[in-house]
Design a protein around this motif. Structure first.
Motif, short mmCIF file in Angstrom:
data_model
loop_
_atom_site.label_atom_id
_atom_site.label_comp_id
_atom_site.label_asym_id
_atom_site.label_seq_id
_atom_site.Cartn_x
_atom_site.Cartn_y
_atom_site.Cartn_z
N ASN A 22 -16.46 11.19 32.67
CA ASN A 22 -15.45 12.25 32.72
C ASN A 22 -14.94 12.58 34.12
O ASN A 22 -14.32 13.61 34.34
CB ASN A 22 -16.00 13.49 32.02
N SER B 125 -12.32 12.28 37.03
CA SER B 125 -10.86 12.13 36.96
C SER B 125 -10.44 10.67 37.16
O SER B 125 -10.89 10.01 38.09
CB SER B 125 -10.22 13.01 38.04
N GLU B 126 -9.55 10.20 36.29
CA GLU B 126 -9.10 8.81 36.36
C GLU B 126 -8.38 8.50 37.67
O GLU B 126 -8.32 7.37 38.12
CB GLU B 126 -8.13 8.51 35.21
N ASP B 127 -7.85 9.55 38.24
CA ASP B 127 -7.15 9.45 39.52
C ASP B 127 -8.05 8.89 40.63
O ASP B 127 -7.56 8.36 41.63
CB ASP B 127 -6.68 10.88 39.85
N THR C 110 -17.23 19.32 32.39
CA THR C 110 -16.18 18.46 32.94
C THR C 110 -15.25 19.26 33.84
O THR C 110 -14.93 18.83 34.96
CB THR C 110 -15.37 17.81 31.79
N GLN D 237 -15.18 16.25 36.54
CA GLN D 237 -13.87 15.73 36.95
C GLN D 237 -13.77 15.46 38.45
O GLN D 237 -13.06 14.56 38.87
CB GLN D 237 -12.76 16.70 36.53
N TYR D 238 -14.50 16.23 39.26
CA TYR D 238 -14.32 16.13 40.71
C TYR D 238 -14.92 14.88 41.35
O TYR D 238 -14.56 14.53 42.47
CB TYR D 238 -14.91 17.38 41.40
#
Lengths: 501, 501
Positions: free
Chosen positions: A275, A277-279, A458, A463-464
């Motif tokens: 989870n 971030s896809e970035d 998340t 996410q981070y």
């Protein structure tokens, strides 16, 4: 994006690709590679790992770091690029400060030491391992000389696993924790109320443990389209890429807890990485913030989900279905008490929630003393045994069950152990905050609404990736720095209730 | 070993290690990687493949080749080093003659063309694929311009797959073979005696096909300590390293032949690579001598072991055990006739032993005409269909079952198809020689003494890896050059008996 920034990201993607290859080669060796694959596979892993090291310490990397962190350029960069550069610079400085020849000797020593450690552990012969350990400690001391240190030499090692955590911090939190745990362990051992546990060790068919492991992974929120479950000698989670985070577990037919709680623990590591971030994919920020934050997620899942009473209220009948004879005469409460039994033991990885931190403290104190020249490698076994007696009231019958039990030191991983205990403290502190946002936490679990908990984790942590430092995450989420009181409160409430103290 | 020779071998080991990583990444994608792994995995494969290409065409490689092949040094080198350098030089020349930009454009075109081909095949729409194919043909023609050619432009392409084989050779052997096969196919189709085959398509449980595949692999001599069997959409064998040669197969519950003969075919490829001399590990000689020699080993196993009458005399009762209802009323002879049925068909990979070479000849004639400007890409489907009518007496109902059926052209693999037929001729010629050394060949199979056959193949072929050229192996083992008569004799004897002609 300026041109040099693009080239920098291309280099990171290249390193990521090599790391994916190495990760898969290891995973394959542990899950199903044929016996005769090992020799050449080890060589291939060596070749690619060397290449990764060279890319991270290359002149090319140094150029990107210098040019991008130049005052004129720096201001135009995104937060992401700046964080990424900080990580790259940290690694570059770490490795490039060591003379290449010395590093190579050290790598060879590490791999020899690990096989000697294995033999020494098998034979319970510390003297066999001691000269290698001594050598590794000497190298590490020399490296600390190159790297420099603040306040305490051991801080430099801690910083590699848990940035922001120092000897001062650990002395404080471990002191508080020890002062609380040691007397409670004694109280528990003297309590007239002790749970029945014999049924835990009755046969539980492996195939059913496997089905149940898969079931729990799905329930809790592990994405099987971005991972898979396999069997290994030691359970682990490994990220090949963001869409491929694999877990493994171990099936013990006479102790189902190994697989069930092992799987849930690794699930915590994996859900974290699934989870991010896809970035951040293909960069050096696409991983957990630190060892401690990672462990906070696995322990959160293992203890605050998998050992939650509501969890078993929901799933105990399912467990019975998979091993009916074993549990036919065991009530939910008896079961719950048994899986939460606390008892001083010799082996860290088999310890219960309450005594586990004591195992970590012993290692921490020994490492700290070693690098401050207050202890020699020769004295280790004696000090180890003394501390086990002092903290846990038991003495190892031999070094295999004592100072030789962990692989970490043979690989030079000094400063790593504290992150296991930090993860636990982080987890308890996060749990306290989640209860404010989701006051019906226990109900959510009892009703199987794990996705609400996953979303919270998340949003606040997963996410981070590495965009934030561990203590930054803790501060942002819980509004305060590291506070061990939350763990103490959790243990106190749980174990006093269980042992009717 | 002189210093520069050592450095050269280190570079080969490095390339081998990268190839092992890429091989494992592909294998994993096809056998069990999760769905979401694909995007980043493809990128990682791209990064490592580019690196392999760069290492093979590097200035470093060129320096080693030039300095070691220098007249003063050359004389001191071992035969192994000289063969290895010849291979390296061939690859270096091949790739370095193409301008880097053009090669890059071509690689991008290839990967696009393959996905367009997939779509075109699904829709049976040749016009969709034609512009890409045209482009690939144009690039290939340009490359032939860079590479140069002897006699016929197509020879340059043939040389990349089967060194020593030219258009002159192929025209001769394919001519002889066609003249023999075409009338026999007609005779067979008109024969009043036709085998019963309906039972072949009755359900055979997948789990049992798997057990049987494993069983046959072990029996024939595949070493499971140096490999493993998995399931994929298209069966293949892949060498990760000499101690890790994996096979895959496909299970079709309504046609058990796919798995059984597919597995035995791949077993032939794998046993070859498992038995290459260890001395060649980590070099560019640690692989099969050529595509054709490789195919000779897979076809030898599939046809001369797996379709041998003695083989089924030995194992038919075992087969029945795994699918009793299917075979309960089928005698051994009925079974044997059914699995050897010959019938003109449209799809190459489903063709029987007798008609298979015709499929190859059609592709050969088309490729040869294309590169000699006697045929355009636009005319392909028409010519294809005409040739199928002429050679096999059937016309594809659409292009999906005709010109679009094979993936090869979308990847620019022109010159590859002939090696399938060459492998078949080599195999028949080798079979003739093995009969001289082991006159009791059929008995060996009937009694399960496969190790004697494996030893013969290892001693004469496998051990050498790429130390010998394909026609050198053929000459050394059989005492003559390529002679198609052995294949003709084999087919004649087999099919006249089967169809009572």
């Amino acid at each position: 994006m300026i041109n040099i920034e693009k080239n920098y990201y291309d280099l990171l993607q290249k390193i990521s690709s090599y790391e994916e290859a190495v990760g898969l080669m290891y995973w394959d060796l542990r899950t199903g590679a044929p016996k005769k694959a090992v020799d050449q596979r080890s060589q291939a892993i060596g070749v690619l790992s060397t290449e990764i090291f060279q890319l991270k310490t290359s002149e090319e990397m140094n150029t990107y770091i210098c040019e991008l962190l130049n005052d004129e350029v720096k201001g135009q960069l995104s937060e992401k690029t700046l964080r990424s550069l900080a990580e790259s610079k940290k690694e570059y400085d770490l490795f490039s400060k060591i003379p290449a020849d010395e590093y190579k000797e050290y790598v060879i020593l590490q791999s020899k030491a690990e096989s000697v450690w294995e033999e020494a552990k098998d034979k319970s012969d510390y003297q066999l391992f001691a000269p290698y350990l001594k050598n590794i400690v000497e190298y590490t001391k020399k490296f600390i000389g190159y790297w420099g240190y603040n306040g305490n030499k051991y801080n430099t090692l801690l910083d590699q696993y848990e940035p922001g955590i120092t000897v001062d911090v650990l002395d404080r939190v471990f002191g508080q924790l020890r002062e609380y745990i040691v007397p409670l362990v004694k109280e528990i051992s003297e309590s007239p109320y002790q749970p029945k546990t014999d049924f835990l060790f009755k046969p539980f068919p492996k195939e059913n443990q496997k089905l149940l492991s898969e079931f729990f992974l799905k329930e809790i929120g592990y994405d099987f389209e971005a991972g898979r479950l396999d069997e290994t000698v030691h359970p682990f989670a490994t990220t090949l890429n963001q869409g491929d985070v694999r877990v493994t577990t171990k099936y013990d037919e006479t102790d189902f807890r190994t697989a069930i709680f092992g799987t849930i623990h690794e699930c915590g590591h994996a859900v974290y990485e699934q989870n991010i971030s896809e970035d951040l994919a293909g960069t050096n920020l696409s991983g957990g913030a630190s060892m401690g934050i990672h462990e906070s997620q696995s322990l959160f899942h293992e203890n605050f989900i998998g050992r939650n009473y509501g969890f078993w209220k929901r799933y105990y009948s399912k467990l019975i279905d998979y091993s009916p004879e074993q549990f036919e005469e065991v009530s939910l409460d008896e079961f719950f008490e048994a899986i939460n039994e606390s008892k001083p033991s010799l082996i860290r990885i088999e310890a219960d929630e309450l005594t586990y931190p004591l195992h970590i403290m012993i290692r921490y104190e020994i490492e700290k003393a070693l690098f401050n020249d207050e202890l020699t490698v020769e004295e280790l076994p004696e000090v180890w045994n003394q501390k086990y007696e002092e903290y846990l009231g038991i003495t190892p019958p031999n070094d295999a069950k004592g100072v030789l039990q962990d692989v970490h030191w043979s690989g030079g991983s000094f400063g790593y152990f504290p992150s296991y205990a930090l993860g636990y403290m982080y987890a308890a502190q996060l749990k306290q905050t989640i209860l404010k946002d989701l006051p019906n936490y226990d109900e959510l679990i009892e009703n199987g609404h794990f996705s609400v908990i996953k979303e919270w984790l998340t949003k606040n942590i997963h996410q981070y990736g590495k965009m934030k430092q561990p203590l930054e995450i803790l501060q942002d989420v819980t509004g305060e720095g590291l506070n061990v009181q939350y763990l103490i409160n959790y243990l106190d409430e749980k174990y006093r209730a269980l042992y009717k103290l």
